[in-house]
Design a protein around this motif. Sequence first.
Motif, PDB file in Angstrom:
ATOM      1  N   SER A   1      -2.415  -0.385  -3.653  1.00  0.00           N
ATOM      2  CA  SER A   1      -1.519  -1.524  -3.840  1.00  0.00           C
ATOM      3  C   SER A   1      -1.456  -1.870  -5.322  1.00  0.00           C
ATOM      4  O   SER A   1      -2.439  -1.691  -6.051  1.00  0.00           O
ATOM      5  CB  SER A   1      -2.022  -2.733  -3.047  1.00  0.00           C
ATOM      6  N   PRO A   2      -0.321  -2.356  -5.801  1.00  0.00           N
ATOM      7  CA  PRO A   2      -0.207  -2.665  -7.233  1.00  0.00           C
ATOM      8  C   PRO A   2      -1.055  -3.862  -7.632  1.00  0.00           C
ATOM      9  O   PRO A   2      -1.387  -4.714  -6.799  1.00  0.00           O
ATOM     10  CB  PRO A   2       1.287  -2.971  -7.394  1.00  0.00           C
TER      11      PRO A   2
ATOM     12  N   ASP B   1       0.820  -1.204   0.000  1.00  0.00           N
ATOM     13  CA  ASP B   1       0.000   0.000   0.000  1.00  0.00           C
ATOM     14  C   ASP B   1       0.859   1.261   0.000  1.00  0.00           C
ATOM     15  O   ASP B   1       1.817   1.379   0.764  1.00  0.00           O
ATOM     16  CB  ASP B   1      -0.892   0.004   1.247  1.00  0.00           C
ATOM     17  N   ASP B   2       0.512   2.211  -0.876  1.00  0.00           N
ATOM     18  CA  ASP B   2       1.185   3.507  -0.927  1.00  0.00           C
ATOM     19  C   ASP B   2       2.703   3.374  -0.952  1.00  0.00           C
ATOM     20  O   ASP B   2       3.422   4.027  -0.201  1.00  0.00           O
ATOM     21  CB  ASP B   2       0.744   4.378   0.257  1.00  0.00           C
ATOM     22  N   ASN B   3       3.176   2.541  -1.860  1.00  0.00           N
ATOM     23  CA  ASN B   3       4.615   2.347  -2.050  1.00  0.00           C
ATOM     24  C   ASN B   3       4.974   2.806  -3.457  1.00  0.00           C
ATOM     25  O   ASN B   3       4.794   2.061  -4.428  1.00  0.00           O
ATOM     26  CB  ASN B   3       4.983   0.874  -1.861  1.00  0.00           C
TER      27      ASN B   3
ATOM     28  N   CYS C   1       5.440  -1.682 -11.113  1.00  0.00           N
ATOM     29  CA  CYS C   1       4.407  -2.608 -11.577  1.00  0.00           C
ATOM     30  C   CYS C   1       3.602  -2.002 -12.733  1.00  0.00           C
ATOM     31  O   CYS C   1       3.260  -2.707 -13.694  1.00  0.00           O
ATOM     32  CB  CYS C   1       3.480  -2.998 -10.428  1.00  0.00           C
ATOM     33  N   GLN C   2       3.304  -0.705 -12.640  1.00  0.00           N
ATOM     34  CA  GLN C   2       2.581  -0.046 -13.721  1.00  0.00           C
ATOM     35  C   GLN C   2       3.372  -0.112 -15.022  1.00  0.00           C
ATOM     36  O   GLN C   2       2.812  -0.408 -16.087  1.00  0.00           O
ATOM     37  CB  GLN C   2       2.311   1.413 -13.347  1.00  0.00           C
TER      38      GLN C   2
ATOM     39  N   LEU D   1      -1.117   6.053  -2.901  1.00  0.00           N
ATOM     40  CA  LEU D   1      -1.217   5.119  -4.021  1.00  0.00           C
ATOM     41  C   LEU D   1      -1.832   3.802  -3.559  1.00  0.00           C
ATOM     42  O   LEU D   1      -1.578   3.356  -2.434  1.00  0.00           O
ATOM     43  CB  LEU D   1       0.167   4.846  -4.605  1.00  0.00           C
TER      44      LEU D   1
ATOM     45  N   TYR E   1       4.704   0.522  -6.799  1.00  0.00           N
ATOM     46  CA  TYR E   1       3.523   0.808  -7.615  1.00  0.00           C
ATOM     47  C   TYR E   1       3.917   1.173  -9.051  1.00  0.00           C
ATOM     48  O   TYR E   1       3.380   0.602 -10.015  1.00  0.00           O
ATOM     49  CB  TYR E   1       2.716   1.939  -6.989  1.00  0.00           C
TER      50      TYR E   1
END
Length: 467
Positions: free
Chosen positions: A174-175, A13-15, A22-23, A172, A19
């Motif tokens: 989680s991815p 979460d919020d990393n 991975c995007q 952000l 994130y």
Amino acid sequence: MQLVWLRNDLRLDDNPALYFACQQAIDNKDSVLVVYIASPKQWRAHNESPRKLGLIQETLRCLQSTLAGLGIPLELLETDSFIDIPRVLSTYCLKHEISKLHFNREIPLNEQRRDKAVQAEISAIDVAVKCYADDRIVHRNLLSKQGAVYRVFTPWYKSWVQELFNALPKVLPSPEAVSSPVTTTKEISLSGAEVFREDIWLSNEVDVLALLERFCKRKAAGYEASRDYPAIAGTSVISPYLAIGSLSARRCFHQLVFSCAEQGVHIGEAIGHIWTRELAWRDFYRYLMLNYEHISRGENFKTEPLARAWRVDTEAQDAWKKGQTGFPIIDAAMRQLLQTGWMHNRLRMLVASFFCKLLCLDWREGERFFMEQLLDGDFASNNGGWQWSSSTGCDASPWFRIFNPTTQSEKFDKDGEFIKRFVPELAALDAKSIHCPSPEQRLALDYPDPIVDYKEARQQALDFFKV
């Protein structure tokens, strides 16, 4: 291939680094690898607590399993110290044909130097490097109207609050999964890690986020009234998760705003909430460390020297460490630290003031011992708190402010509930005697006499600090 290097950001979460890696992998039909690098020799140099390493170890194991479900392997690498990390990462990038390295910035001086060396080494082998701001709620380097770096909390805090009113920081999600689940690699084991209190502390990110939500919904409203009383479960107790990064400070703030909104509380009240102010102190100590390099070298924030050298008294220092000072609230606090790896914040101020003011011992010795014991050991916050207590830091407690352990005990642990919990030999005493047992009671209960006379020690401290 995208590579994410985890450090004090052990979460989904919020990393930012995880994130965006991975995007990019999803957009480019690429893969993601994640590494964590153990540095046992460096940890010892930084006085990292074995219990904190135990929490990191268990958090990494949970994270490894969760990431595997998203198609992302998490691998442990190991080297003695920071100086070897650029070579280790460079070798890993070449072996796995990494195209881009992602990591979140860290603020202390050694970590900054390590990251600069990594960037140079990785760029030299034609691998792109992307760093992300992560460890504060407000990342802009706030300056006064005259363009100067702040040295006092209150004007900095006003500027910090204005930043939040201008625009809330983004968090952000989680991815998403980047591929089908993978089989987890060898179980993670960290050198120097000890078993932590699993009955007290959490290693699963889902549980940590649930703990945060419960605090914001059920306890935040009464936080100001209850936070100073150690016998009451009135604080968030999330500091270990902030320290290792299994929870982000931005998520904490957003959860408070969201919970306040659900209860019909205006966003302005959430920004001005006393708990938000505590999160601001965390940001402030990082801001100082970023702008005043000498703090990371173990120097006083105030550059003017003290009138005298700190006392050396190993016997008194050992009694303080063991919770055998003869002052019940001080001993209860120190035993809480020894038994759980954590200490209530009001008590941190009391024991630090006792150490620096009544014993006139060097704050660096206390700071070091805390880091060696704390599950939530955080260099910037621990340093800032100790320098505040010793009157050597930025916006510190005035040199003439010296806590009286007995009156503080009577005020914040009126019935002695906290003392009874951690100094059980005094449990039979009444609510008045327990704060300062008589000589006869001490003898009968095998509890030590005070190692200093408060009035004499206070005067000695006033003479010591007065320039």
